[in-house]
Scaffold this active site. Structure first.
Site, PDB file in Angstrom:
ATOM      1  N   PRO A 156     -23.761  37.958  19.933  1.00  0.00           N
ATOM      2  CA  PRO A 156     -22.552  37.660  19.148  1.00  0.00           C
ATOM      3  C   PRO A 156     -22.738  36.395  18.327  1.00  0.00           C
ATOM      4  O   PRO A 156     -23.478  35.488  18.701  1.00  0.00           O
ATOM      5  CB  PRO A 156     -21.470  37.449  20.226  1.00  0.00           C
ATOM      6  CG  PRO A 156     -22.045  37.978  21.493  1.00  0.00           C
ATOM      7  CD  PRO A 156     -23.528  37.840  21.370  1.00  0.00           C
ATOM      8  N   CYS A 157     -22.087  36.332  17.180  1.00  0.00           N
ATOM      9  CA  CYS A 157     -22.099  35.149  16.326  1.00  0.00           C
ATOM     10  C   CYS A 157     -20.678  34.846  15.879  1.00  0.00           C
ATOM     11  O   CYS A 157     -19.856  35.745  15.742  1.00  0.00           O
ATOM     12  CB  CYS A 157     -22.988  35.342  15.099  1.00  0.00           C
ATOM     13  SG  CYS A 157     -24.736  35.604  15.480  1.00  0.00           S
TER      14      CYS A 157
END
Length: 342
Positions: free
Chosen positions: A77-78
């Site tokens: 995830p970012c």
């Protein structure tokens, strides 16, 4: 052929690889609810549930029994930022230092450097391409360039591979074998052009569930909507949206968001994102989709049971890579690896 899955979520990515004949040596995710889902559905797969930055090289090789890994997969995830710096490198480094979620891509690359698999796959949301006006993905490229792998990025629509859902996701594929980096050819298109099949509609995946009112053990529990919400749903045509500008006063509110969209029986579904605990609206019933219906549209098999409360189940389903596409991708990589061995 052996696989390690980082940030595995409910396991949609490694499920497809498993169906293609790969052995999953390790799955990694820090979400305790995901751990319960994996324990129930994949008891044979070793699972690391601590934060990934606690997964040292020594422990990593111990968990995979020192075996060579053919493919590293995962979707780190970012989280984006509202401001950007002038220099891409320092901008990327500052952002990964400021937010723990942005460090996860570096953890993936750290393990890529440690394991040195033949291939790697990174999956992410479309927004990765425009995060920080494109600076963040440039920082990712810079870090991947240091690994020595050949790689390419492509935005793929899952509907183009037979998934009954319009779902665009970014995939980065790389290898250290000198193979040409390419992606599986689409099997479907909107109108069946160039020898492909037409997009699959969502109705065939969920129509039999209309007869099942509720089954908690099967993740098929409709949300208990208020009468006001149901009255709004009644006004939404199949394949359409709520007519916000033509509502009676008692049904009006200031902001409706994106939850008031009804699916069409004759088209792929909208993207399965749970939003405020609600998937899109059923094509013919005045309620949102259940977790099981969303899982069907995501191409999960019925034997997959998602643990946690309804919200947690929905997020596991909505965040997953559709296993149908995962298998197509796995078969694509498998052919290249088998050719290498010949």
């Amino acid at each position: 052929m052996k696989v390690v899955d980082l940030f595995c979520g409910a396991g949609g990515l490694h499920l497809g690889f498993q169906e293609a004949g790969f052995e999953i040596k390790l799955a990694v995710d820090s979400n305790p609810i995901v751990a319960k889902t994996h324990e129930f559905n994949f008891p044979e797969i070793p699972f690391f549930s601590d934060d990934i930055n606690q997964l040292t090289g020594f422990e990593l090789f111990n968990l995979i029994e020192g075996e060579e890994i053919d493919v590293l997969i995962g979707g780190p995830p970012c989280q984006g930022f509202s401001t950007i710096g002038k220099r891409v490198s320092s901008n990327f480094e500052r952002r990964t230092a400021e937010d723990e979620r942005n460090k996860l891509i570096l953890e993936y690359i750290r393990i890529l450097n440690q394991l040195k698999p033949k291939y790697f796959v990174i999956e992410n949301v479309k927004g990765l391409l425009t995060m920080d006006k494109g600076d963040f993905i440039k920082g990712v490229y810079k870090e991947l360039d240091k690994t020595g792998y050949d790689y390419k990025l492509k935005l793929l629509n899952m509907a183009d591979y037979g998934v009954p859902q319009l779902r665009e996701r970014v995939f980065i594929i790389g290898n250290r074998l000198g193979h040409e980096v390419n992606f599986p050819l689409p099997t479907h298109s909107e109108n069946g052009e160039d020898g492909t099949f037409s997009w699959e509609n969502c109705w065939y995946a969920i129509q039999d569930l209309v007869e099942i009112k509720e089954d908690k053990d099967f993740n098929h529990v409709p949300l208990k909507h208020t009468e006001k919400i149901i009255e709004r749903y009644k006004l939404i045509p199949e394949g359409g949206r709520l007519p916000e500008n033509d509502l009676p006063p008692e049904l009006y509110r200031k902001n409706f968001g994106n939850t008031y969209k009804r699916l069409s029986r004759f088209k792929p579904a909208l993207t399965m994102v749970p939003g405020n605990d609600a998937f899109p609206i059923h094509p013919i019933l005045n309620r949102s989709l259940t977790v099981r219906e969303a899982a069907r549209i995501q191409t999960f098999p019925d034997w997959m049971i998602f643990k946690g409360n309804r919200r947690q189940q929905g997020h596991q389903v909505g965040n997953a890579v559709p296993p149908l596409f995962s298998r197509i991708l796995a078969e694509h990589i498998k052919k290249k690896l088998l050719k290498e061995e010949v």
